[in-house]
Motif scaffolding. Sequence first.
Motif, PDB file in Angstrom:
ATOM      1  N   ARG A 222       0.831  -1.213   0.000  1.00 24.47           N
ATOM      2  CA  ARG A 222       0.000   0.000   0.000  1.00 24.47           C
ATOM      3  C   ARG A 222       0.861   1.257   0.000  1.00 24.47           C
ATOM      4  O   ARG A 222       0.558   2.230  -0.710  1.00 24.47           O
ATOM      5  N   GLU A 223       1.937   1.240   0.780  1.00 21.60           N
ATOM      6  CA  GLU A 223       2.835   2.390   0.833  1.00 21.60           C
ATOM      7  C   GLU A 223       3.502   2.614  -0.524  1.00 21.60           C
ATOM      8  O   GLU A 223       3.652   3.755  -0.974  1.00 21.60           O
ATOM      9  N   GLU A 224       3.929   1.511  -1.160  1.00 22.03           N
ATOM     10  CA  GLU A 224       4.574   1.624  -2.472  1.00 22.03           C
ATOM     11  C   GLU A 224       3.594   2.153  -3.513  1.00 22.03           C
ATOM     12  O   GLU A 224       3.965   2.959  -4.377  1.00 22.03           O
ATOM     13  N   ALA A 225       2.342   1.701  -3.431  1.00 22.42           N
ATOM     14  CA  ALA A 225       1.324   2.172  -4.364  1.00 22.42           C
ATOM     15  C   ALA A 225       1.049   3.650  -4.160  1.00 22.42           C
ATOM     16  O   ALA A 225       0.926   4.423  -5.120  1.00 22.42           O
ATOM     17  N   GLY A 229       1.799   6.976  -6.721  1.00 19.76           N
ATOM     18  CA  GLY A 229       0.665   7.759  -7.185  1.00 19.76           C
ATOM     19  C   GLY A 229      -0.323   6.962  -8.002  1.00 19.76           C
ATOM     20  O   GLY A 229      -1.234   7.525  -8.625  1.00 19.76           O
ATOM     21  N   LYS A 230      -0.166   5.627  -8.030  1.00 22.71           N
ATOM     22  CA  LYS A 230      -1.051   4.776  -8.807  1.00 22.71           C
ATOM     23  C   LYS A 230      -2.199   4.241  -7.954  1.00 22.71           C
ATOM     24  O   LYS A 230      -2.039   4.018  -6.759  1.00 22.71           O
ATOM     25  N   GLN A 231      -3.318   4.055  -8.562  1.00 22.24           N
ATOM     26  CA  GLN A 231      -4.461   3.446  -7.902  1.00 22.24           C
ATOM     27  C   GLN A 231      -4.444   1.941  -8.190  1.00 22.24           C
ATOM     28  O   GLN A 231      -4.741   1.512  -9.293  1.00 22.24           O
ATOM     29  N   ILE A 232      -4.049   1.179  -7.208  1.00 23.90           N
ATOM     30  CA  ILE A 232      -3.972  -0.273  -7.381  1.00 23.90           C
ATOM     31  C   ILE A 232      -5.115  -0.935  -6.623  1.00 23.90           C
ATOM     32  O   ILE A 232      -5.297  -0.685  -5.424  1.00 23.90           O
ATOM     33  N   PRO A 233      -5.913  -1.762  -7.301  1.00 21.70           N
ATOM     34  CA  PRO A 233      -7.057  -2.414  -6.642  1.00 21.70           C
ATOM     35  C   PRO A 233      -6.628  -3.238  -5.429  1.00 21.70           C
ATOM     36  O   PRO A 233      -5.522  -3.792  -5.394  1.00 21.70           O
TER      37      PRO A 233
END
Length: 313
Positions: A222-225, A229-233
Amino acid sequence: MSYSAATVKELRERSGAGMMDCKKALSETNGDIEAAVDWLRTQGLAAAQKKSSRTAAEGLVGVAVTGTKGTALEVNSETDFVAKNEQFQDFVRKATEVALGLGTDEIEAVAAAAYPDGGTVEEKLTNNIATIGEKQALRRVKTLAVSEGAIVPYMHNAAAPNLGKIGVLVALEGDAGADVLEPLGKQIAMHIAAAFPQALTADDLDPQTLERERQIALDKAREEASASGKQIPDDILEKRANGAVAKFAKENALLSQLFVMDNKTPIADVVAKAAKEAGKSIVLKDFVRFQLGEGIEKKESDFAAEVAAAAGL
């Protein structure tokens, strides 16, 4: 008067007295732990009591094997110096043999058992505390057995025969002979000493440990996402976390670990190859790895500060 095992444990930690003495003290004082401490002091256990606040994280691990049964026992002391003491070594050796005879995994059973020189193991330990001058403690014990095959012992950093800092037992079950099982068991034991597996298989790993690893991996994903700045499901993040847990399990379960001798062959395949070459059945059933003092928080001391405090400076 009834009292809980936790009360006995607390009294042992506070007083430094033996388990049986603590039980008697609690019976004499109707379960009053403060009165029990005083009762123990009046019974001549002050020498042990005065040392109860010290940290015992040194000592020795002992291993013993007879037939198809083996036992590992850890006995702690305050300093490594005591581990070199012949009286202490003799105690650990004999206490390990006692535990082997019992075939137990319960340290309380070892403490209450008869000691070869008279009295109980716990009473002998209490006497050692007074004569050697350091806190010592029976910490843990584990016994392995197979119906057919061998229990192979290994001691890393041995201080004396079957005594040292890392004790390993490997349980190999099958109809192969000692000429096959002994060298195979020693190689696997050396791997265990070096690779520190936490369980035999992934299914045997502690569920709480796996959940902690999963949560750490999920938070990291979650921190890496967020940083990218990407929205990762969420389902993708969950898959990444589950993959991290699977990797952790593979690296920490003995049968799936890569053999330290070549760093490419899973231990399960090492066993299977030995069985095929011998034309016999060999199953790696279980193992024990006791590393001296693991999990005990050692207190760091500043000797100069202690001297200054004692002098009132």
